[in-house]
Scaffold this active site. Structure first.
Site, PDB file in Angstrom:
ATOM      1  N   ASP A 196       1.812   1.964  -7.655  1.00 38.14           N
ATOM      2  CA  ASP A 196       0.677   2.364  -6.808  1.00 38.14           C
ATOM      3  C   ASP A 196      -0.279   3.187  -7.655  1.00 38.14           C
ATOM      4  O   ASP A 196      -0.061   3.353  -8.858  1.00 38.14           O
ATOM      5  CB  ASP A 196       1.170   3.125  -5.563  1.00 38.14           C
ATOM      6  N   HIS A 266      -4.680  -0.481  -5.232  1.00 36.25           N
ATOM      7  CA  HIS A 266      -3.565   0.450  -5.513  1.00 36.25           C
ATOM      8  C   HIS A 266      -3.097   0.298  -6.964  1.00 36.25           C
ATOM      9  O   HIS A 266      -1.903   0.196  -7.244  1.00 36.25           O
ATOM     10  CB  HIS A 266      -2.410   0.205  -4.531  1.00 36.25           C
ATOM     11  N   ASP A 328      -2.906  -5.163  -0.167  1.00 37.29           N
ATOM     12  CA  ASP A 328      -3.533  -4.363   0.889  1.00 37.29           C
ATOM     13  C   ASP A 328      -4.599  -3.435   0.310  1.00 37.29           C
ATOM     14  O   ASP A 328      -4.601  -3.126  -0.882  1.00 37.29           O
ATOM     15  CB  ASP A 328      -2.473  -3.510   1.613  1.00 37.29           C
ATOM     16  N   GLU A 329      -5.476  -3.007   1.175  1.00 36.42           N
ATOM     17  CA  GLU A 329      -6.407  -1.905   0.902  1.00 36.42           C
ATOM     18  C   GLU A 329      -7.062  -2.012  -0.476  1.00 36.42           C
ATOM     19  O   GLU A 329      -6.910  -1.125  -1.316  1.00 36.42           O
ATOM     20  CB  GLU A 329      -5.665  -0.568   1.039  1.00 36.42           C
ATOM     21  N   TRP A 395       1.324  -5.558   8.716  1.00 40.30           N
ATOM     22  CA  TRP A 395       1.318  -4.117   9.016  1.00 40.30           C
ATOM     23  C   TRP A 395       0.172  -3.757   9.932  1.00 40.30           C
ATOM     24  O   TRP A 395       0.201  -2.751  10.604  1.00 40.30           O
ATOM     25  CB  TRP A 395       1.280  -3.279   7.732  1.00 40.30           C
ATOM     26  N   PHE A 421       7.845   4.755   9.296  1.00 39.13           N
ATOM     27  CA  PHE A 421       8.727   5.914   9.480  1.00 39.13           C
ATOM     28  C   PHE A 421       8.217   7.164   8.753  1.00 39.13           C
ATOM     29  O   PHE A 421       8.894   8.182   8.731  1.00 39.13           O
ATOM     30  CB  PHE A 421      10.157   5.569   9.030  1.00 39.13           C
ATOM     31  N   THR A 472       5.897   7.549   0.966  1.00 45.35           N
ATOM     32  CA  THR A 472       6.361   8.882   0.568  1.00 45.35           C
ATOM     33  C   THR A 472       5.260   9.808   0.028  1.00 45.35           C
ATOM     34  O   THR A 472       5.529  10.676  -0.791  1.00 45.35           O
ATOM     35  CB  THR A 472       7.482   8.745  -0.490  1.00 45.35           C
ATOM     36  N   GLU A 473       4.030   9.640   0.521  1.00 45.30           N
ATOM     37  CA  GLU A 473       2.977  10.561   0.071  1.00 45.30           C
ATOM     38  C   GLU A 473       3.426  12.024   0.244  1.00 45.30           C
ATOM     39  O   GLU A 473       3.245  12.845  -0.650  1.00 45.30           O
ATOM     40  CB  GLU A 473       1.685  10.346   0.859  1.00 45.30           C
TER      41      GLU A 473
HETATM   42  C1  ACM Z   1      -0.098  -0.265   3.881  1.00 49.31           C
HETATM   43  O1  ACM Z   1       0.346   0.582   4.669  1.00 49.31           O
HETATM   44  N1  ACM Z   1      -1.181  -0.015   3.164  1.00 49.31           N
HETATM   45  C2  ACM Z   1       0.535  -1.546   3.726  1.00 49.31           C
END
Ligand code: ACM
Length: 534
Positions: A196, A266, A328-329, A395, A421, A472-473
């Site tokens: 990431d 990412h 993603d993103e 997601w 979670f 886990t940020e």
């Molecule tokens: C995500 O939560 N960006 C997959």
């Protein structure tokens, strides 16, 4: 030996009584209680042939330390033994299913495959006292497993748990424990989020700077608002030898590891290591803040080749059919501003940056397919059209899931609403460790139905299963990750494994306390239930 089974099967139906005293999780498809109990004692042996030996060794490995019993593994069946048998021709259960019977005469598990046998062994472990989940010696003279007859098997083929080790590195021993606990709940996919913006965690021999540079950051955001930092460096990575060990450990427990290598977004840690992969001239550092970051891979042929080289090493390490490429993103700001990306779009005849993202993903899809693998990616890989053969990890909303299944693509349901979670477990957030936001209580996880009401039977066949996400940020340790994961993973395991008609919230809650005692014995730092404050 199994002849009477059919007679008792006739007694079983979907409304079998709640199993409040046994506390089995995930709930088996059918269970009939008998009289008396199977006794584990100094005389007990495990009967296993060659094909059953690996499961026998795992079962003995769980039971020997806490029971203090020898539990020899023998090929000859002795009265009162635990008999493990694989019979590929057995009828009445699927490939991962099993029959388990315990009585005064002994314990028997029979399954079509090693995976089924393993799940039967996990259920047998739950029938013993909670100490069966402890590593510490707690010898009793004899352990009882109540007499039961269970016929069981999973609802979904993909029963996943995810772990983000990019935002915070988790040492190998923690990852192995995490896999154990997935397997304990009959979950069979470990989605390992390895790269990431804030860290690249897997050794790639061809590109050593990915870890010598990309695995280390100088600081970590502790809170978004007001912005607060740790002031301390953080990092770590898994060597290829570590990865091989973890993959083998998981495989022995019938857990497939799906590695995730994020692209085209990412990507900041990789770009910090190899600036030529990015779109801007200024050097970048490995990320220290959370969120959606504009520094994404460029679309040069050399970047595609770089990432395919990475995937080649990844495929050599991970035998999984599916390889996750993130997707993603991916903000399009830099692509819009980049002369070379715009020139490439024109050259390829692509109408916009979403089509560019789709082209990017297709380069990976074709590459993986040529090697006999399949691509899976997050909801956004739908932008600009899903590559043929690609599967979607949903997601975001239901629409993406419907779009995918109605065009014949497989999906894994992983929606924020029910499977994230990292969200708070209580509305009273002041009482909880700092979290990313959201609110996902246990009952909401339990209520998740991966098959959407509007799906036809044909479309529903494309739902491979379900998985939870552990981002886990704000979670810096395995201990904290356990607090966020359990007992919500217990609830999700039932969504993934148990037949829809045996799933019932009140019944789950009547079984859960006994299961939580097992988790305590196993040293899991789960969140205590306090319904008053949720
Ligand atoms: C995500 O939560 N960006 C997959």
């Amino acid at each position: 030996m199994f002849a009477p089974l059919c007679a008792s099967l006739a007694l079983m139906n979907s409304s079998s009584p709640p199993d409040s005293t046994l506390g089995l999780i995930p709930k088996p498809s059918s269970l009939v209680r008998g009289e008396g109990a199977f006794i584990l004692s100094a005389d007990t042996s495990i009967t296993a042939g060659q094909g059953e030996r690996a499961t026998a060794a795992l079962l003995a490995g769980w039971l020997r330390p806490p029971s203090g019993l020898a539990l020899p593994i023998m090929t000859d069946r002795k009265p009162g033994s635990i008999w493990l048998k694989i019979d590929p021709a057995m009828r009445g259960v699927g490939n991962e299913g099993y029959h388990l019977r315990t009585s005064e005469k002994g314990a028997e598990i029979i399954a079509k495959t090693e995976a089924g046998l393993f799940y039967g062994a996990q259920t047998l472990r739950q029938l013993f006292p909670k100490e069966a989940f402890s590593a510490a010696a707690a010898p009793r003279v004899r352990w009882e497993a109540p007499s039961v007859e269970i016929v069981d098997g999973p609802r979904f083929a993909w029963r996943g748990g995810h772990l983000d080790v990019a935002r915070h590195f988790m040492p190998k021993a923690d990852v192995l424990r995490y896999i154990d606990r997935l397997a304990m709940h009959k979950m069979n996919v470990f989605h390992w989020h390895l790269t990431d913006d804030q860290g690249w965690r897997i050794e790639i021999k061809k590109y050593p700077k990915l870890t010598s540079v990309g695995a280390w950051r100088k600081d970590t955001m502790l809170k978004y608002s007001p912005a607060t930092y740790s002031g301390k460096p953080h990092g770590g990575f898994y060597s290829q030898a570590d990865v091989k060990e973890i993959v083998a450990y998981a495989a022995a427990r019938h857990v497939t590891i799906v590695p995730e290598i994020e692209m085209p977004g990412h990507a900041q840690a990789a770009i910090a290591a190899y600036p030529e992969l990015g779109n801007v001239k200024e050097p970048l550092e490995v990320g220290t803040i959370w969120g959606v970051i504009e520094n994404v891979f460029n679309t040069e042929d050399s970047t595609i080749k770089f990432l395919q080289d990475v995937l080649t090493e990844v495929m050599a390490l991970f035998p999984a059919k599916f390889i996750h490429i993130g997707g993603d993103e991916c903000p399009k700001v830099q692509w819009k501003a980049s002369r070379s990306v715009q020139a490439k779009m024109k050259q390829l005849g692509l109408k916009d940056e979403h089509a560019m993202q789709s082209w990017f993903i297709r380069q990976m899809d074709t590459f993986l397919a040529q090697k006999g693998r399949r691509l899976i990616g997050w909801s956004e890989i739908l932008e600009g059209g899903l590559a043929p053969g690609a599967a979607l990890m949903v997601w975001l909303g239901d629409d993406g899931a419907m779009q995918a299944v109605s065009s014949g693509h497989d999906v894994v349901m992983a929606q924020t609403s029910h499977t994230y979670f990292d969200y708070y477990q209580s509305k009273d957030t002041a009482k909880e460790p700092h979290a990313i936001g959201g609110f996902l209580p246990l009952d909401k996880v339990y209520s998740y139905e991966p098959i959407l009401p509007k799906m036809t039977d044909e479309q529903a066949k494309h739902v491979m299963g379900v998985q939870f996400q552990m981002w886990t940020e704000y979670i810096a340790s395995a201990n904290h990750a356990e607090y966020m994961t359990f007992p919500r993973a217990c609830a999700l395991s039932e969504v993934a494994w148990s037949a829809k008609q045996v799933r019932n919230w009140d019944d789950f809650m009547s079984r859960l306390p006994k299961h939580l005692d097992r988790l305590t014995a196993n040293g899991v730092n789960f969140r205590r239930l306090d319904p008053g404050t949720d």
